[in-house]
Design an enzyme around this catalytic site. Structure first.
Site, PDB file in Angstrom:
ATOM      1  N   GLU A  45       0.853  -1.190   0.000  1.00  0.00           N
ATOM      2  CA  GLU A  45       0.000   0.000   0.000  1.00  0.00           C
ATOM      3  C   GLU A  45       0.888   1.239   0.000  1.00  0.00           C
ATOM      4  O   GLU A  45       1.601   1.497   0.971  1.00  0.00           O
ATOM      5  CB  GLU A  45      -0.915   0.001   1.228  1.00  0.00           C
ATOM      6  CG  GLU A  45      -1.752   1.255   1.370  1.00  0.00           C
ATOM      7  CD  GLU A  45      -2.473   1.339   2.708  1.00  0.00           C
ATOM      8  OE1 GLU A  45      -2.760   2.475   3.150  1.00  0.00           O
ATOM      9  OE2 GLU A  45      -2.730   0.279   3.322  1.00  0.00           O
ATOM     10  N   ARG A  49       0.484  10.360   0.734  1.00  0.00           N
ATOM     11  CA  ARG A  49       0.877  11.337   1.745  1.00  0.00           C
ATOM     12  C   ARG A  49       2.067  12.182   1.305  1.00  0.00           C
ATOM     13  O   ARG A  49       2.582  12.982   2.082  1.00  0.00           O
ATOM     14  CB  ARG A  49       1.218  10.621   3.070  1.00  0.00           C
ATOM     15  CG  ARG A  49       0.034   9.884   3.669  1.00  0.00           C
ATOM     16  CD  ARG A  49       0.406   9.213   4.982  1.00  0.00           C
ATOM     17  NE  ARG A  49      -0.690   8.419   5.512  1.00  0.00           N
ATOM     18  CZ  ARG A  49      -0.641   7.715   6.631  1.00  0.00           C
ATOM     19  NH1 ARG A  49       0.464   7.707   7.354  1.00  0.00           N
ATOM     20  NH2 ARG A  49      -1.685   7.014   7.036  1.00  0.00           N
ATOM     21  N   THR A  73      -4.616   6.058   1.969  1.00  0.00           N
ATOM     22  CA  THR A  73      -4.986   7.432   2.320  1.00  0.00           C
ATOM     23  C   THR A  73      -5.852   8.053   1.219  1.00  0.00           C
ATOM     24  O   THR A  73      -5.680   9.206   0.833  1.00  0.00           O
ATOM     25  CB  THR A  73      -3.747   8.307   2.601  1.00  0.00           C
ATOM     26  OG1 THR A  73      -2.760   7.546   3.299  1.00  0.00           O
ATOM     27  CG2 THR A  73      -4.121   9.509   3.480  1.00  0.00           C
ATOM     28  N   LYS A 133     -10.825  -2.067   6.899  1.00  0.00           N
ATOM     29  CA  LYS A 133      -9.600  -1.659   7.576  1.00  0.00           C
ATOM     30  C   LYS A 133     -10.000  -1.167   8.963  1.00  0.00           C
ATOM     31  O   LYS A 133     -11.007  -0.467   9.109  1.00  0.00           O
ATOM     32  CB  LYS A 133      -8.927  -0.541   6.769  1.00  0.00           C
ATOM     33  CG  LYS A 133      -7.754   0.137   7.450  1.00  0.00           C
ATOM     34  CD  LYS A 133      -7.179   1.198   6.524  1.00  0.00           C
ATOM     35  CE  LYS A 133      -6.044   1.955   7.182  1.00  0.00           C
ATOM     36  NZ  LYS A 133      -5.392   2.923   6.257  1.00  0.00           N
TER      37      LYS A 133
END
Length: 214
Positions: A45, A49, A73, A133
């Site tokens: 993943e 960011r 994100t 998640k």
């Protein structure tokens, strides 16, 4: 529409740890992905960011055939569509919104959304999502809290992320409602910055040997 579990389950059950990585320098993306894959962690993943995140996803998707590249994100439709266009094969979000559900419904790429409270999990179930998640795992109550959800919400399976380490990962993996964990300890910032790919490969190999207790 329902969650694309047929596409997401192989990612979540194929390895005990999904590396959650942040790419600060684009040049690190390919060697880092290759090191993780060599160690047995092919699904990764890459979080959105940093300014180079989408370019990093594209590079890994195009140049590291053995990797299963995901994007993390993801907060809105624009993020979702940009990550898919870059080559992401799965999408991870800290939460779930109607906008994200709509984007996922229109895409062939599966979404792993985040949920913590019973109400959030029930909302996800109503939207057709049973693979979730759990973030931020440690700050939200850790393994004890997650275990308490296993009976009343028995049909839900989680990937805890956030504060998960090589020390507490086995505890999470031992829970009946956990399929895998997400962690950044397999690619520490300092090792990435120094290009210590062999050491990262070793960390990945150790993480890949973690298993759920029988």
């Amino acid at each position: 529409m329902a969650q694309k579990t047929d596409l997401l389950l192989p990612v979540m059950t194929g390895q005990p740890v999904i590396p959650v990585i942040k790419i600060a320098r684009l040049a690190d993306a390919v060697p880092l992905a290759r090191a993780l894959a060599r160690g047995g962690l092919k699904a990764i993943e890459i979080t959105l960011r940093t300014p180079v995140a989408l370019d990093a996803i594209k590079l890994v998707a195009n140049e590291v055939e053995e990797a299963v590249t995901g994007a993390g994100t993801i907060l809105n439709r624009k993020h979702f569509e940009g990550a898919v266009e870059a080559g992401s094969r799965f999408i991870v979000s800290p939460g779930l919104t109607p906008q994200l559900v709509a984007a996922a419904d229109e895409s062939n790429v599966p979404l792993l959304p985040g949920a913590v409270t019973s109400s959030e999990i029930m909302t996800a179930l109503e939207a057709g999502y049973s693979l979730l998640k759990f973030f931020p795992a440690e700050q939200a109550g850790g393994a004890a809290y997650l275990k308490s959800l296993s009976s009343p919400l028995a049909g839900v399976r989680f990937c805890p992320t956030g504060g998960v380490t090589e020390k507490n990962a086995p505890t999470y993996l031992g829970l009946p409602n956990v399929l895998c964990v997400g962690g950044s300890w397999v690619a520490p910032d300092e090792l990435v910055a120094d290009g210590k790919w062999a050491q990262i490969e070793d960390l990945a190999r150790q993480a890949a040997t973690l298993s759920k207790p029988r």
